[in-house]
Design a protein around this motif. Structure first.
Motif, mmCIF file in Angstrom:
data_model
loop_
_atom_site.group_PDB
_atom_site.id
_atom_site.type_symbol
_atom_site.label_atom_id
_atom_site.label_comp_id
_atom_site.label_asym_id
_atom_site.label_seq_id
_atom_site.Cartn_x
_atom_site.Cartn_y
_atom_site.Cartn_z
ATOM 1 N N HIS A 110 0.806 -1.211 0.000
ATOM 2 C CA HIS A 110 0.000 0.000 0.000
ATOM 3 C C HIS A 110 0.850 1.276 0.000
ATOM 4 N N ARG A 111 2.158 1.156 0.133
ATOM 5 C CA ARG A 111 3.004 2.343 0.174
ATOM 6 C C ARG A 111 3.018 3.013 -1.199
ATOM 7 N N PRO A 112 2.798 4.317 -1.263
ATOM 8 C CA PRO A 112 2.807 5.005 -2.563
ATOM 9 C C PRO A 112 4.159 4.864 -3.256
ATOM 10 N N SER A 124 2.195 3.226 -9.659
ATOM 11 C CA SER A 124 1.494 2.259 -8.814
ATOM 12 C C SER A 124 2.327 0.997 -8.701
ATOM 13 N N ARG A 125 1.950 0.160 -7.748
ATOM 14 C CA ARG A 125 2.601 -1.143 -7.597
ATOM 15 C C ARG A 125 1.541 -2.234 -7.662
ATOM 16 N N THR A 164 7.126 6.288 -5.569
ATOM 17 C CA THR A 164 7.720 7.564 -5.935
ATOM 18 C C THR A 164 8.515 7.406 -7.230
#
Length: 496
Positions: free
Chosen positions: A234-236, A263-264, A238
Motif C-alpha cells: 500500500h506504500r505510494p 502504482s505497484r 515515488t
C-alpha cells in the motif's frame, strides 16, 4: 434520512468500468430497466488495459460494439502476442473475422460503452458507492452512498462488476480461492531524458524484467521482480523508487522525470468459488483476478459480460429455461480458472534461476516445433473455447463458435455478424427440412430470428441454432430442436 429511488429497476449493476458498462449497455439494449452505480464521477484516463483478444473482439463485433471486419481475400489476419515474453508467437483470425488483437485504450472503450448504455436507456449514476446488498426470493435491496447521502434501490437482480475488492461479492457471502503474492511489480508513465536508452519491448536481465511502451514523448514502464512480494504493497510509489528499480534491473541508470500514474502490483490471484448466488452475479475482476501478464483481464471480463447479459435479460423477460442462468457459472468459471493457470505458467517461465532458465529453453524449443504457438494462441485468444452442452441434445457441434461467413438469403447476402446484432437467438435453415424445423420452432417465433439461406461450406449443417453470443446451441444430430429450445428458452408460447 435514507431515501428510496428507482424501486422498479429490473437490474442494478455495481461498477462502471468497461465490464460493468458493457453489462449495462447489453441489458438496456434488451429492454431491461437497468441502473449502474459507479463511485467515480468521471472516466479515468489512467493507463490500464489496452488489449482485446480474438474471441472478445469477435463477440463484440457480433453485438455491434465494434465495426464489421473489412473483406480480406488474402487469407487469415495474424497478430503477434506475448506469452511470458517469448518471441515469435502469433494469433490468427479467419478471413471474415476482425483483426485477432485489438489495441484499445480502456478509457476510450469506457466512454464508448457508457454512451451506448445511456443511448439504450440505462441510468448511469456516477458518484454512487454500493455499501450493502441484501437479497431474498423476490429481488435484491441495494444501499449506496450517493452525492446527497445514502440511497436505497430495489432490483430483481444485482451484477457485481465492482473490481477485485468487490463489495457485492462480500455481501453475497461468496468465498474465494486465493493465491498469495510472490512477486513485486511497479508501473508508471514517465518522460525519459533519452528515449533511446530504453527501446520499446520486453527487456529481460538476470535481475528481472522491464516492459517498455513509448507513446509520443511519454513512456509507459512496467517492472517485475520475481524475488518476492513488496513488504508494504500500500506504500505510494515515488519517481525515485521507480528510477532505482529500472536501474537495478537494467544494470545502468536511466534518467526520467515528470511521473504520472505510479502504482505497484503483484501476482496475487483470486477466483470466486461461484460466479452466481441467487439473484447476484459476479463479472470481471469481482469474479477473478490474476497477474496482468498476457493482457487477458479485459477480454475475460468482456466475455463474462456477454455470456451473462443475454441470459439475464431472458430471465427478466420470463423467457429463460429453468437452468439457463445456472449456465453462466458453469460456462465462465472454468474458463477463468484456465486464464489464471495460464498466468501462473507464464510467471514460472519468467522467474530467475537455473531451473526457470532450463524450463524456458525447453519451452522455447517446443514452441519452435509447433510453429507460432498454436496451443498458446488458443489459450490467450479463447478461440479454442468449447462450452458444455447443457441439454445433451445439441448435436456434435454444440458449444462451438460459429465463424463469420457470407450467407445468401431471399433478402440478399448477409453474414453471421449482421444476423446476430439484434441480440436474438438465431435459427439458420439451410436444407430441405426448413419447413419442418420452422414449424418445430413456431412456439418461440417471437423470440427467435429465423433465416433461410442457401447451403454454404461456412455452415456445414442443414440447420443451426445460435445463441446470442455466437455459440452453437443445436445442430441436427443428437436430439430434437424443440427439446433444446425448451431447455434454453422455456416452454414457449403454448405453455399451459
Amino acid at each position: 434520512m435514507q431515501r428510496e429511488r428507482f424501486t422498479g429497476a429490473q437490474a442494478v449493476v455495481a461498477g462502471g468500468g468497461p465490464v460493468g458498462l458493457l453489462v449495462a449497455a447489453e441489458l438496456a439494449a434488451y429492454g431491461v430497466d437497468t441502473v449502474l452505480l459507479e463511485p467515480r464521477t468521471e472516466v479515468s484516463d489512467q493507463p490500464r488495459a489496452t488489449t482485446l483478444h480474438a474471441r472478445a473482439v469477435q463477440s463484440l463485433a457480433r453485438r455491434g460494439h465494434l465495426p464489421r471486419p473489412p473483406s480480406r481475400a488474402t487469407g487469415p489476419a495474424t497478430s503477434a502476442f506475448h506469452f511470458a515474453g517469448l518471441p515469435g508467437l502469433t494469433i490468427a483470425a479467419p478471413p471474415d473475422e476482425p483483426e485477432p488483437v485489438l489495441k484499445c485504450v480502456q478509457a476510450v472503450l469506457e466512454r464508448h460503452l457508457e454512451a451506448r448504455a445511456r443511448a439504450a436507456g440505462a441510468r448511469i449514476l456516477r458518484g454512487y458507492h454500493l455499501t450493502d446488498a441484501v437479497q431474498d426470493e423476490n429481488g435484491v435491496r441495494v444501499t449506496a452512498e450517493g452525492p446527497e447521502g445514502p440511497e436505497l434501490f430495489h432490483a430483481g437482480y444485482l451484477v457485481g462488476a465492482d473490481g477485485a475488492r468487490s463489495t457485492v461479492r462480500a455481501r453475497a457471502g461468496i468465498e474465494s480461492d486465493t493465491f498469495p503474492a510472490t512477486v513485486s511489480a511497479l508501473m508508471g508513465t514517465v518522460t525519459l531524458a533519452d528515449p533511446e536508452a530504453l527501446p520499446k519491448g520486453w527487456h529481460r536481465t538476470p535481475r528481472g524484467w522491464i516492459v517498455v511502451k513509448h507513446d509520443g514523448v511519454r513512456t509507459h514502464l512496467r517492472t517485475l521482480d520475481c524475488g518476492g512480494p513488496h513488504p508494504d504493497r500500500h506504500r505510494p510509489v515515488t519517481l525515485e523508487e521507480l528510477r532505482r528499480e529500472v536501474a537495478r534491473i537494467a544494470g545502468r541508470d536511466i534518467a526520467m522525470h515528470s511521473p504520472r500514474w505510479l502504482s505497484r502490483f503483484s501476482d496475487f490471484a483470486r477466483l470466486a468459488r461461484t460466479f452466481a448466488r441467487g439473484r447476484v452475479f459476479l463479472v470481471g475482476d469481482a469474479a477473478h483476478v490474476h497477474f496482468p501478464i498476457g493482457g487477458q483481464g479485459l477480454s475475460t471480463g468482456v466475455l463474462d459480460a456477454l455470456n451473462l447479459s443475454w441470459k439475464l435479460a431472458l430471465a427478466v423477460r420470463g423467457s429463460a429455461g429453468p437452468a439457463l442462468l445456472g449456465g453462466y457459472d458453469a460456462e465462465r468459471r472454468p474458463l477463468a480458472r484456465r486464464v489464471l493457470d495460464g498466468t501462473l505458467a507464464q510467471l514460472a517461465l519468467m522467474r530467475q534461476g537455473p531451473e526457470a532458465e532450463a524450463l524456458r529453453t525447453v519451452f522455447t524449443g517446443l514452441l519452435a516445433d509447433e510453429g507460432g504457438g498454436g496451443h498458446l494462441s488458443g489459450l490467450i485468444s479463447a478461440q479454442d473455447t468449447v462450452l458444455p452442452d447443457p441439454t445433451g441434445a445439441g448435436g456434435p457441434a454444440a458449444g462451438t463458435y460459429l465463424g463469420n461467413t457470407t450467407l445468401s438469403t431471399p433478402d440478399g447476402d448477409t453474414d453471421v455478424i449482421r444476423l446476430l446484432q439484434d441480440g436474438r437467438p438465431l435459427l439458420l435453415l439451410l436444407g430441405e427440412k426448413a419447413d419442418g424445423l420452422r414449424e418445430e420452432a413456431r412456439d418461440w417465433a417471437d423470440l427467435l430470428r429465423i433465416v433461410e439461406a442457401r447451403p454454404t461450406p461456412g455452415v456445414p449443417y442443414e440447420a443451426a441454432l445460435l445463441r446470442p453470443d455466437g455459440y452453437l446451441a443445436w445442430v441436427p444430430g443428437n436430439g430434437a430442436l424443440r427439446q433444446v429450445m425448451t431447455a434454453y428458452f422455456g416452454p414457449g408460447a403454448t405453455a399451459g
